[in-house]
Each structure stands twice: as structure tokens, then as C-alpha cells.
Design an enzyme around this catalytic site. Structure first.
Site, PDB file in Angstrom:
ATOM      1  N   ASP A 109      33.226  48.878  42.857  1.00  0.00           N
ATOM      2  CA  ASP A 109      33.962  47.729  42.366  1.00  0.00           C
ATOM      3  C   ASP A 109      33.532  47.425  40.930  1.00  0.00           C
ATOM      4  OD1 ASP A 109      35.794  45.715  42.530  1.00  0.00           O
ATOM      5  OD2 ASP A 109      34.605  44.416  43.828  1.00  0.00           O
ATOM      6  N   ARG A 217      43.675  36.961  49.201  1.00  0.00           N
ATOM      7  CA  ARG A 217      42.354  36.349  49.403  1.00  0.00           C
ATOM      8  C   ARG A 217      42.468  34.827  49.392  1.00  0.00           C
ATOM      9  NH1 ARG A 217      38.461  38.431  45.519  1.00  0.00           N
ATOM     10  NH2 ARG A 217      38.049  39.973  47.130  1.00  0.00           N
TER      11      ARG A 217
END
Ligand code: ADP
Length: 332
Positions: A109, A217
Site C-alpha cells: 500500500d 469505506r
């Protein structure tokens, strides 16, 4: 496949794991991305090779990590998860690479934040599945090569433009994630509500969908807040008015703008007549870092058509003024 937990520093998200779709078929939206990857997965499986390296980019919370885990599941392999800031020392990345099994995925990430040394270790690893190590120091230093199993690097970034081009060029598949449409968000909310055993009725799912900044999210986060309010009030069933009430506490408005979105637009309107005004000026005014402003705050406002990027700077559009309750700009 066994999933590895995110390192604590990178995550803040272990709770999200329960809501992540596991297979491509359950991954809602992003149809182009799914199509491209489904073909790649099928071809890879037929050839019994490692999947080509994949770079996923786009704003946070749109499903990059989730997609890496889905790919691993589809390929029947394990996915190791890390993030660039956790790979500070050369041995961090070397350790991960030498422990990979054939065809496994390594998810990094925030890959735009890799340091130079880690990046240079990755080049031959990605290209030839080879690790070049320097042993010894000074005049006795020698390079030794080590073969790695074929593996797949999945990189994720909010800022594809910040990747060095040698790194970017080593990804065979480069895909952008888009904000989700209302229909898709509604499906995501309904799915998550089912998993969390929350009973939504009427337009409740749509109401959450409208307020989540196009981002799964955030949809999941808001849904949990709605559940809190409902349980405190003793409501078993949740309708649209309760959602609106619960979420107004969290300062998300009916187009999904949050406090930082509104601060940005308000600063532009109050301080600069709606623009054009430079990104750095805005960042300084908000006490934000301009890269974050550009990669995290602006994309949703651009998508809604509330903000425009022009060669002379950022501009609040008539729709943006209207949303914030400002009168239209008088013609010059
Ligand atoms: P990113 O890595 O892009 O920041 P994540 O993959 O961590 O985003 O996604 C955040 C959360 O949103 C996940 O926990 C998941 O539950 C949800 N999510 C993301 N994409 C989807 C999708 N396509 N369908 C359903 N839920 C999703």
C-alpha cells in the site's frame, strides 16, 4: 488461502475485514477493473504462471486492498500485506520477498512512498524474480544474486503520478478505481447491513449511499454510526429519517460532503471569490499538505462538478456555489 493481518501501523482497519467481499463476483461496481482482472486471472491460471504485477490507483477507501485479497482468493494463493512506510530498511523488503511462495501476491500500500533503496531492490525482483544483494563493504563488496519464486506485486497508491517511471513501467496491469455510483453504493450498503444484521427499510440504504462520498469505506463507517444511534434509541428498524438524523451528527451532508470538503470550498469562496486560486495557497490556508488535498479531498469534488481545475488554479463551479448556498457569481 490464509490472509495475513495488516500491520497495525498501516491498518486501522481490521474491523473492515468482515465486510470485504471475497470473490470477484461479490465485488460490487468497478466493472472495467473487474473485467480486465478476470481475464488476466483466467489466462494466468490456464498457463499456471504468476499473475502479472498490478498497480491499482485512486482515492482511499475505494477497494484497492480488497481487490488484492480478491485476486489472491481467485488465484488460490496467499496475499501478504504491507505498506511502503513499513519497509524502511532494506531487510524489511528482502525479508518479505525471500519468504514468498510461488505465485503468491505481495500487496504494498502507498507504494509511491517507497524509498529509493527498496525500489531498487524491487526492480530485478519484479522483472526477473531475482534479488541482487550486496555483501560486504568497500573494496571487498560483491553482488550476489538469489532466485525468487515467480510472484505478483500488487501496488496501491492514491497518487499514480508520484510513482517513479521505472517502477510504474514494471507493472503489466495499471488500473484506476473510480468513485462508485449511487446504485452500486446502495448495493454495498445493503450487503454490509445484511452482514452486520442491521434492518434497513424504506430509502435507508439509499440515504447512506447518498452521503458516503462515493466511497465504500465511508458507507460502511456511516452504517455503523447509524446502527449506534438506532440501538441507543431502541429502534429495531431503520428508515431514511433516522439515517438522516444520525448522519447529520457526523456533519456529512446530503451530497456526501464532509467537513474538509466544505472547508475547502468555503475558503475558496470567502477568501478568493471562488477562485481561480492555486493548490498550494489553498493547502497553506487549510493547514493541509497539498498532495493530500489533491489526492484525497479534491477528487470527489471534481467528480461532483463542484470544483474545477484550470491552468490558473482551482475554481468553485456554479453547482458548487449553489450547494454551499452562495449566490451565482455576477457576470463580469
Ligand atoms: P482502499 O485499499 O482502496 O483504501 P479498501 O479495499 O480497504 O480500500 O476498502 C475499504 C472497505 O470498503 C472494505 O473494507 C470493504 O468492506 C469495502 N469495499 C471496498 N470495495 C468494495 C466493493 N467493490 N464492494 C463491496 N465493498 C467494498
Amino acid at each position: 488461502p490464509v490472509l495475513e493481518e495488516l500491520p497495525a501501523a498501516a491498518s486501522g482497519l481490521p474491523r473492515e475485514d468482515s465486510l470485504r467481499p471475497k470473490r470477484l463476483a461479490d465485488y460490487i461496481g468497478q466493472s472495467e477493473l473487474k473485467q480486465v482482472l478476470a481475464i488476466a486471472v483466467e489466462a494466468t491460471r490456464a498457463r499456471q504462471e504468476a499473475l502479472d504485477h498490478v498497480l491499482l490507483y485512486g482515492p482511499p477507501g475505494l477497494g484497492k486492498t480488497t481487490m488484492a485479497l480478491v485476486l489472491a482468493e481467485e488465484l488460490g494463493v496467499r496475499c501478504r500485506i504491507t505498506s511502503a512506510p513499513a519497509l524502511e530498511r532494506p531487510r524489511d523488503i528482502v525479508g518479505l520477498l525471500v519468504n514468498l511462495q510461488p505465485h503468491e501476491l505481495l500487496f504494498i500500500d502507498e507504494i509511491h512512498r517507497l524509498n529509493r533503496v527498496a525500489e531498487e531492490i524491487l526492480y530485478p525482483a519484479m522483472e526477473d524474480y531475482r534479488l541482487d544483494l550486496t555483501v560486504g563493504k568497500g573494496t571487498t563488496a560483491r553482488t550476489r544474486s538469489l532466485d525468487l519464486p515467480p510472484f505478483t506485486l500488487v501496488g496501491a497508491t492514491t497518487r499514480a503520478g508520484s510513482l517513479s517511471s521505472p517502477l510504474r513501467d514494471r507493472f503489466g496491469l495499471i488500473q484506476r478505481l473510480e468513485f462508485y455510483g449511487l446504485d452500486e453504493l446502495q448495493q454495498i450498503v445493503e450487503r454490509a447491513a445484511g452482514l452486520l444484521q442491521i434492518k434497513l427499510e424504506g430509502g435507508a440504504a439509499l440515504e447512506v449511499a447518498r452521503r458516503c462520498r462515493g466511497t465504500p469505506r465511508i458507507a460502511n463507517r456511516l452504517l455503523r454510526r447509524v446502527r449506534d444511534v438506532a440501538s441507543v434509541r431502541g429502534h429495531g428498524r431503520i428508515g431514511a429519517p433516522l439515517v438522516a438524523e444520525a448522519l447529520s451528527l457526523h456533519r456529512v451532508d446530503d451530497r456526501g460532503l464532509d467537513a474538509s470538503d466544505r472547508r475547502l470550498l468555503t475558503l475558496m469562496l470567502e477568501g478568493y471569490g471562488g477562485g481561480p486560486v492555486g493548490l498550494d495557497t489553498l493547502a497553506a490556508g487549510l493547514g493541509e499538505d497539498s498532495a493530500t488535498l489533491e489526492a484525497v479531498v479534491e477528487p470527489y469534488l471534481l467528480q461532483l462538478g463542484f470544483l474545477q481545475r484550470t491552468p490558473r488554479g482551482r475554481l468553485v463551479t456554479p453547482a458548487g456555489r449553489n450547494h454551499l448556498g452562495w449566490p451565482a457569481k455576477a457576470a463580469a
